[in-house]
Design a protein around this motif. Structure first.
Motif, PDB file in Angstrom:
ATOM      1  N   SER A 183       1.500   6.821  -7.078  1.00  0.00           N
ATOM      2  CA  SER A 183       0.638   7.927  -7.506  1.00  0.00           C
ATOM      3  C   SER A 183       1.339   9.274  -7.321  1.00  0.00           C
ATOM      4  O   SER A 183       1.184  10.166  -8.149  1.00  0.00           O
ATOM      5  N   VAL A 184       2.147   9.417  -6.261  1.00  0.00           N
ATOM      6  CA  VAL A 184       2.916  10.653  -6.095  1.00  0.00           C
ATOM      7  C   VAL A 184       3.938  10.782  -7.227  1.00  0.00           C
ATOM      8  O   VAL A 184       4.141  11.857  -7.786  1.00  0.00           O
TER       9      VAL A 184
ATOM     10  N   ASN B 288       1.998   1.717  -3.566  1.00  0.00           N
ATOM     11  CA  ASN B 288       0.962   2.321  -4.411  1.00  0.00           C
ATOM     12  C   ASN B 288       0.840   3.818  -4.206  1.00  0.00           C
ATOM     13  O   ASN B 288       0.669   4.568  -5.165  1.00  0.00           O
ATOM     14  N   SER B 289       0.971   4.266  -2.958  1.00  0.00           N
ATOM     15  CA  SER B 289       0.947   5.708  -2.692  1.00  0.00           C
ATOM     16  C   SER B 289       2.116   6.395  -3.382  1.00  0.00           C
ATOM     17  O   SER B 289       1.964   7.454  -3.986  1.00  0.00           O
ATOM     18  N   PHE B 290       3.283   5.771  -3.284  1.00  0.00           N
ATOM     19  CA  PHE B 290       4.467   6.336  -3.927  1.00  0.00           C
ATOM     20  C   PHE B 290       4.276   6.416  -5.432  1.00  0.00           C
ATOM     21  O   PHE B 290       4.693   7.382  -6.068  1.00  0.00           O
TER      22      PHE B 290
ATOM     23  N   SER C 190       0.826  -1.208   0.000  1.00  0.00           N
ATOM     24  CA  SER C 190       0.000   0.000   0.000  1.00  0.00           C
ATOM     25  C   SER C 190       0.866   1.267   0.000  1.00  0.00           C
ATOM     26  O   SER C 190       0.522   2.254  -0.644  1.00  0.00           O
ATOM     27  N   ILE C 191       2.012   1.230   0.682  1.00  0.00           N
ATOM     28  CA  ILE C 191       2.948   2.366   0.621  1.00  0.00           C
ATOM     29  C   ILE C 191       3.460   2.520  -0.811  1.00  0.00           C
ATOM     30  O   ILE C 191       3.526   3.619  -1.359  1.00  0.00           O
TER      31      ILE C 191
END
Length: 127
Positions: free
Chosen positions: A69-70, A65-67, A62-63
């Motif tokens: 999108s950033v 995936n956040s990275f 999940s981290i």
């Protein structure tokens, strides 16, 4: 024991902050190095952070995936504003890669994951 710790290169070597700390990056280089670091985490670190624990793996994923999108947003920003990559940011990033590549892949990935707080703290302070 402290004596053993002193001998452990993984404990004494910091991938992100030794010897050129991120905290000394000039503001004009921040955009560039942030861009590089997000690429680095997405392309190198998260791919090799597999543990025996499926809960931990889900969290890492999940981290990641956040990275991701950033990283996409950073790429748009990079294209519109043409972040300047000065010599300093290029040198610092080369040093980070050299630190990373000095360890075996899994250790380096897990260590970089453990240093996410350094990266996030730096981003919070510098923007």
């Amino acid at each position: 024991s402290p004596v053993q710790q002193a001998r452990d290169p993984i404990r004494t070597l910091s991938i992100l902050s030794y010897p050129h700390s991120l905290h000394k990056v000039k503001s004009s280089d921040r955009c560039c190095i942030t861009h590089h670091l997000f690429d680095f985490y997405v392309d190198k670190v998260f791919k090799h952070c597999k543990t025996e624990d499926s809960y931990v793996n889900r969290k890492i994923s999940s981290i990641a995936n956040s990275f991701l999108s950033v990283k996409r947003k950073l790429e748009q920003c990079h294209e519109e504003n043409k972040c300047l990559c000065g010599e300093e940011s290029t040198e610092k990033f080369k040093q980070i890669l050299a630190n990373y590549e000095g360890l075996n892949v899994t250790s380096a990935a897990i260590k970089s994951l453990g240093e996410l707080d350094i990266l996030l703290d730096w981003m919070e302070k510098s923007h």
